[in-house]
Design a protein around this motif. Structure first.
Motif, PDB file in Angstrom:
ATOM      1  N   VAL A  33     -12.286  25.049 -25.279  1.00 33.44           N
ATOM      2  CA  VAL A  33     -10.773  25.069 -25.069  1.00 33.44           C
ATOM      3  C   VAL A  33     -10.507  25.410 -23.398  1.00 33.44           C
ATOM      4  O   VAL A  33     -10.502  24.645 -22.451  1.00 33.44           O
ATOM      5  CB  VAL A  33      -8.894  25.596 -25.847  1.00 33.44           C
ATOM      6  N   ASP A  86     -22.971  38.194 -28.180  1.00 29.76           N
ATOM      7  CA  ASP A  86     -22.090  39.670 -28.198  1.00 29.76           C
ATOM      8  C   ASP A  86     -21.355  39.048 -27.042  1.00 29.76           C
ATOM      9  O   ASP A  86     -22.682  39.647 -25.743  1.00 29.76           O
ATOM     10  CB  ASP A  86     -22.627  40.797 -28.813  1.00 29.76           C
ATOM     11  N   ALA A  87     -20.171  39.380 -27.232  1.00 31.43           N
ATOM     12  CA  ALA A  87     -19.455  39.335 -25.410  1.00 31.43           C
ATOM     13  C   ALA A  87     -19.471  40.986 -24.962  1.00 31.43           C
ATOM     14  O   ALA A  87     -19.342  40.524 -23.326  1.00 31.43           O
ATOM     15  CB  ALA A  87     -17.929  38.795 -25.642  1.00 31.43           C
ATOM     16  N   ARG A  94     -10.021  34.261 -22.773  1.00 32.73           N
ATOM     17  CA  ARG A  94      -8.782  33.622 -23.671  1.00 32.73           C
ATOM     18  C   ARG A  94      -8.453  34.703 -24.778  1.00 32.73           C
ATOM     19  O   ARG A  94      -9.922  34.062 -25.716  1.00 32.73           O
ATOM     20  CB  ARG A  94      -8.051  32.752 -23.311  1.00 32.73           C
ATOM     21  N   LEU A 135      -9.559  37.899 -26.279  1.00 32.50           N
ATOM     22  CA  LEU A 135     -10.969  38.448 -26.698  1.00 32.50           C
ATOM     23  C   LEU A 135     -10.475  39.731 -26.270  1.00 32.50           C
ATOM     24  O   LEU A 135     -10.563  40.475 -27.444  1.00 32.50           O
ATOM     25  CB  LEU A 135     -11.913  38.022 -25.766  1.00 32.50           C
ATOM     26  N   GLY A 169     -15.094  30.692 -28.382  1.00 35.31           N
ATOM     27  CA  GLY A 169     -14.170  29.302 -29.745  1.00 35.31           C
ATOM     28  C   GLY A 169     -15.114  28.376 -29.638  1.00 35.31           C
ATOM     29  O   GLY A 169     -15.833  27.829 -29.393  1.00 35.31           O
TER      30      GLY A 169
HETATM   31  C1  LIG Z   1      -8.628  33.272 -30.448  1.00 35.58           C
HETATM   32  S1  LIG Z   1      -9.950  33.016 -30.714  1.00 35.58           S
HETATM   33  C2  LIG Z   1      -9.717  32.726 -28.735  1.00 35.58           C
HETATM   34  C3  LIG Z   1     -11.102  31.875 -28.919  1.00 35.58           C
HETATM   35  C4  LIG Z   1     -10.889  31.011 -27.029  1.00 35.58           C
HETATM   36  N1  LIG Z   1     -11.730  32.287 -26.457  1.00 35.58           N
HETATM   37  C5  LIG Z   1      -9.798  30.582 -27.375  1.00 35.58           C
HETATM   38  O1  LIG Z   1      -8.404  30.832 -26.828  1.00 35.58           O
HETATM   39  O2  LIG Z   1      -9.336  28.996 -27.882  1.00 35.58           O
HETATM   40  C6  LIG Z   1     -10.980  34.562 -30.779  1.00 35.58           C
HETATM   41  C7  LIG Z   1     -12.867  34.234 -30.052  1.00 35.58           C
HETATM   42  O3  LIG Z   1     -13.147  35.284 -29.747  1.00 35.58           O
HETATM   43  C8  LIG Z   1     -14.743  35.654 -30.605  1.00 35.58           C
HETATM   44  N2  LIG Z   1     -15.175  36.549 -30.845  1.00 35.58           N
HETATM   45  C9  LIG Z   1     -14.812  37.939 -31.024  1.00 35.58           C
HETATM   46  N3  LIG Z   1     -15.485  39.310 -31.117  1.00 35.58           N
HETATM   47  C10 LIG Z   1     -16.411  38.784 -30.169  1.00 35.58           C
HETATM   48  C11 LIG Z   1     -17.081  39.256 -29.062  1.00 35.58           C
HETATM   49  N4  LIG Z   1     -17.638  40.621 -29.018  1.00 35.58           N
HETATM   50  N5  LIG Z   1     -18.680  38.427 -28.897  1.00 35.58           N
HETATM   51  C12 LIG Z   1     -18.511  37.059 -28.928  1.00 35.58           C
HETATM   52  N6  LIG Z   1     -17.300  36.415 -29.122  1.00 35.58           N
HETATM   53  C13 LIG Z   1     -16.037  36.971 -30.191  1.00 35.58           C
HETATM   54  C14 LIG Z   1     -14.531  34.568 -32.001  1.00 35.58           C
HETATM   55  O4  LIG Z   1     -15.985  34.121 -32.925  1.00 35.58           O
HETATM   56  C15 LIG Z   1     -13.299  34.177 -32.023  1.00 35.58           C
HETATM   57  O5  LIG Z   1     -14.058  32.622 -31.356  1.00 35.58           O
END
Ligand SMILES: C[S@@+](CC[C@H](N)C(=O)[O-])C[C@H]1O[C@@H](n2cnc3c(N)ncnc32)[C@H](O)[C@@H]1O
Length: 267
Positions: free
Chosen positions: A69, A111-112, A128, A130, A66
């Motif tokens: 943080v 992509d995670a 966090r 995810l 994200g």
């Molecule tokens: C709730 S936010 C959390 C951001 C950060 N981890 C935090 O805790 O501040 C969810 C994030 O996951 C990312 N995301 C969701 N699925 C993903 C994937 N498969 N690959 C990469 N990013 C992903 C979104 O783009 C978003 O930025």
């Protein structure tokens, strides 16, 4: 005749990416996402120290970073951090924040669930909020296992945002009631407005953990993916205590009563 499946996983992933690209705009203004006090920062540091220890120059991979943080928390602890996210608006803000704070954190778009990073690259993999939104968590966990060095550690921080506990349900309903009758601005604390909230509900109903990401279910899948020494830590109270100051009483109570957890696992 060939048929086309219009509701393929690809479409759902695109929707998730688009949703977070819009949410990026206000993400850091919301308590619970960005950190608003040194006390809260210290509480997060304590959680990371407890599970993965000080960095001492070791490598950490913050998946779905994200606005970064968590990447900054790991950088504070002395890790060499790489953050990955697939939403460019999130990454833009992550890069700007690192520049403002004078931190050299590497950011990758990706992509995670399929990071394209080489085998055995990282000492620590962290994410966090995810796991609840993963389309194929088992494949993702196998991928995280692959990019960890032998002996490396994974730390998942997440929660079940589908099944509120009784206290969370009562607090949430009362807060919504007050918001509806103009006693407080529900939007500022609760996140997105009505349209985005509907998109969120729609996405949540189609992801793997549509019934809620319970810690035990996540832990079972981590074991299936090859992780060992899987430990569930539900003591997030120090973090919630410091966050409460940024929420009104009911919202703080609702959050603290949710099933939120950290899970640490080893390769
Ligand atoms: C709730 S936010 C959390 C951001 C950060 N981890 C935090 O805790 O501040 C969810 C994030 O996951 C990312 N995301 C969701 N699925 C993903 C994937 N498969 N690959 C990469 N990013 C992903 C979104 O783009 C978003 O930025």
């Amino acid at each position: 005749m060939q048929t086309i499946n219009l509701r393929s996983n690809h479409d759902l992933r695109d929707e998730i990416k688009a949703y977070w690209s819009i949410r990026a705009e206000t993400f850091d203004s919301q308590p619970g996402h960005e950190i608003f006090s040194e006390e809260e920062r210290a509480a997060w540091h304590a959680l990371f120290r407890r599970h993965v220890g000080e960095g001492r120059g070791r490598t950490a991979f913050d998946l779905a970073c994200g606005t970064a943080v968590v990447s900054h928390l790991l950088d504070d602890l002395g890790y060499r951090v790489t953050g990955m996210d697939w939403a460019e608006p999130m990454l833009e803000r992550a890069r700007a924040k690192a520049k403002t704070r004078g931190r050299s954190i590497r950011f990758l778009m990706g992509d995670a669930e399929n990071t394209m990073e080489p085998d055995g690259t990282y000492d620590v993999v962290v994410n966090r909020h995810l796991v609840w939104t993963l389309v194929d968590p088992l494949a993702a966990f196998q991928e995280w296992h692959r990019v960890l060095k032998p002996g490396g550690k994974l730390l998942v921080i997440d929660g079940d945002f589908v099944n509120p506990t009784l206290v969370a349900r009562i607090a949430g309903k009362f807060a919504a009631f007050l918001a509806r009758f103009g006693k407080k601005d529900g939007r500022a604390q609760n996140g997105p407005g009505a349209d985005l909230a509907e998109t969120h509900r729609s996405i949540l109903s189609r992801v793997y953990f549509a019934d809620g990401a319970r810690a035990e279910a996540v832990a079972a899948l981590l074991r299936e993916a090859g992780f060992t020494s899987v430990v569930i830590d539900t003591d997030m109270s120090a973090i919630h205590r410091t966050q409460r100051k940024n929420f009104d009483f009911l919202k703080g109570l609702e959050r603290a009563a949710q099933h939120r957890y950290a899970i640490c696992a080893s390769k």
